[in-house]
Every structure is written in structure tokens, then in C-alpha cells.
Design a protein around this motif. Structure first.
Motif, PDB file in Angstrom:
ATOM      1  N   UNK A  14      11.942  20.126  25.023  1.00  0.00           N
ATOM      2  CA  UNK A  14      12.707  18.889  24.805  1.00  0.00           C
ATOM      3  C   UNK A  14      13.703  19.044  23.659  1.00  0.00           C
ATOM      4  N   UNK A  15      13.329  19.833  22.647  1.00  0.00           N
ATOM      5  CA  UNK A  15      14.262  20.113  21.540  1.00  0.00           C
ATOM      6  C   UNK A  15      15.489  20.846  22.074  1.00  0.00           C
ATOM      7  N   UNK A  16      15.265  21.825  22.952  1.00  0.00           N
ATOM      8  CA  UNK A  16      16.383  22.566  23.544  1.00  0.00           C
ATOM      9  C   UNK A  16      17.289  21.639  24.352  1.00  0.00           C
ATOM     10  N   UNK A  17      16.669  20.721  25.086  1.00  0.00           N
ATOM     11  CA  UNK A  17      17.453  19.740  25.852  1.00  0.00           C
ATOM     12  C   UNK A  17      18.280  18.874  24.907  1.00  0.00           C
ATOM     13  N   UNK A  18      17.674  18.514  23.779  1.00  0.00           N
ATOM     14  CA  UNK A  18      18.383  17.696  22.803  1.00  0.00           C
ATOM     15  C   UNK A  18      19.612  18.395  22.243  1.00  0.00           C
ATOM     16  N   UNK A  19      19.471  19.670  21.891  1.00  0.00           N
ATOM     17  CA  UNK A  19      20.625  20.423  21.378  1.00  0.00           C
ATOM     18  C   UNK A  19      21.705  20.565  22.452  1.00  0.00           C
ATOM     19  N   UNK A  20      21.283  20.800  23.675  1.00  0.00           N
ATOM     20  CA  UNK A  20      22.255  20.912  24.768  1.00  0.00           C
ATOM     21  C   UNK A  20      23.007  19.601  24.950  1.00  0.00           C
TER      22      UNK A  20
END
Length: 217
Positions: free
Chosen positions: A190-196
Motif C-alpha cells: 500500500x505504501x508503494x501504491x501511495x508513492x505511485x
């Protein structure tokens, strides 16, 4: 007692961390861009002392890790008796780091213009300031769009380094949630999705600006 986290609890906390990531990125980019513009003008000035100071500034912040810069600001100032919050230290560190890189990116864009542009504007009896304002900077701006946006994405991702001094941005929030929930794959996914979600709109905006400038030519 084990605290149970629902998916919404995780997302809600990550959104809070993402808010601080976005705020820190905006401050670093806006203030860093302002300082970077001043450093750029000093770097291009005809005064050798200004050139040397600007060059030294750029080399120091490009040649040292952002992590070390944050440590010096946060812990170094504390040793001098100055109480600096993680928020202020992160904002100051990223601003200085960003300004050095943007100044060098923009200098490269200015110096990539053909020499004839300077000569043609000089033949019109333009002053140095008029040359920069009316001829050089508008053309350099078109060239600078892609690398500037590319670096702004790096600034957003670079905010993760601020977690080392206790600033609770997206990565720090994710780490705390992963430790609390024992679900690192879910949380960091979810953190990766947030940065994207923060970075991808910048790419779209850059393409829009490039099309706009291309049509205007």
C-alpha cells in the motif's frame, strides 16, 4: 494486548503519512526551486566570486548524501543548543538538497542553448538581464520541463529518508504499521501504491506542459 487493525485502519494511517509526504515535498520543491533559481543566477553571473560560491554550494550538496545532511541539521544543531524539530530539519535539509540539484539542472538547460541565441539578443542591444528574461530563460524552460519533473519525483521518494530523524511521513508510517500488524507485504504494498499515486500525476502534467509548449512554438 494485541491491537487489531482493519484494512481501513491501515489505509487511514497511510493517508495521514502521505499527507505529510506531500506537504514536505511541496515545501522542498517550492523553497528549493526559489533558492535554486538564485544559485543559478549566481552560477551564471559574470562575477567570479559569485560563480565560485554557487559552484561550491552545488558541489557540497550534490557530493554528500541527503541522509548525512539531515543528520547534521537535526543532530548537529542540537549539539549547538538549538532545538530543531524533525519537521523543520527535514524541510531545511530537503530544501537545500533540492536547490542544488535544480540549479545544476537549470544551468545545463541554459548552457545547452546555441551560442547564437546570446549573440543575436546582444546584437539587439539587450542587457544581460533582458537577454535572460526575454530570450534565454523562455527557451531553457521548455528544455527543463522533463528533467525538472523527473527530479520532483525523486524529491517525493527522497522524503522517505526523513524517517531516519523521526519524521512520520509515508515510509515511517508504513514501518510502524508493519511492526504493529505483522503484515509487511500488505502495508508496504500500500505504501508503494501511495508513492505511485503521488508521482504519476506529475508525469502526466509534464506531458501536458510539453504539448502546450510544442503547440505554442
Amino acid at each position: 494486548m494485541l491491537v487489531q487493525f482493519t484494512i481501513w485502519d491501515i489505509v487511514r494511517n497511510l493517508l495521514e503519512g502521505g499527507k505529510w509526504t506531500l506537504a514536505l515535498s511541496l515545501i522542498a520543491f517550492l523553497l528549493g526551486g526559489t533558492v535554486g533559481l538564485l544559485v543559478l543566477f549566481a552560477r551564471l553571473a559574470r562575477n567570479r566570486l559569485l560563480q565560485a560560491l554557487a559552484k561550491g554550494y552545488i558541489e557540497v550538496f550534490q557530493g554528500t548524501p541527503l541522509l548525512m545532511q539531515l543528520f547534521i541539521i537535526f543532530f548537529g544543531l542540537s549539539l549547538l543548543g538549538l532545538d530543531v524539530s524533525p519537521w523543520l530539519a527535514a524541510a531545511a535539509g530537503l530544501t537545500l538538497f533540492t536547490s542544488a540539484y535544480l540549479a545544476e539542472i537549470w544551468r545545463g538547460c541554459v548552457e545547452s542553448l546555441p551560442k547564437g541565441q546570446w549573440e543575436a539578443s546582444a546584437s539587439l542591444a539587450m542587457s544581460y538581464t533582458q537577454q535572460m528574461r526575454h530570450v534565454i530563460l523562455p527557451q531553457a524552460l521548455r528544455i527543463a520541463i522533463a528533467p525538472t519533473v523527473g527530479f520532483s519525483v525523486q524529491v517525493i521518494k527522497g522524503t522517505a529518508v526523513a524517517s531516519i530523524i523521526g519524521f512520520a511521513e509515508l515510509t515511517k508510517t508504513g514501518s510502524m504499521l508493519a511492526n504493529a500488524t505483522f503484515q509487511p507485504l500488505l502495508v508496504f504494498g500500500l505504501v508503494a501504491v501511495g508513492y505511485f499515486a503521488l508521482c504519476y500525476p506529475l508525469s502526466l502534467y509534464a506531458k501536458r506542459l510539453e504539448r502546450k509548449f510544442h503547440v505554442a512554438r
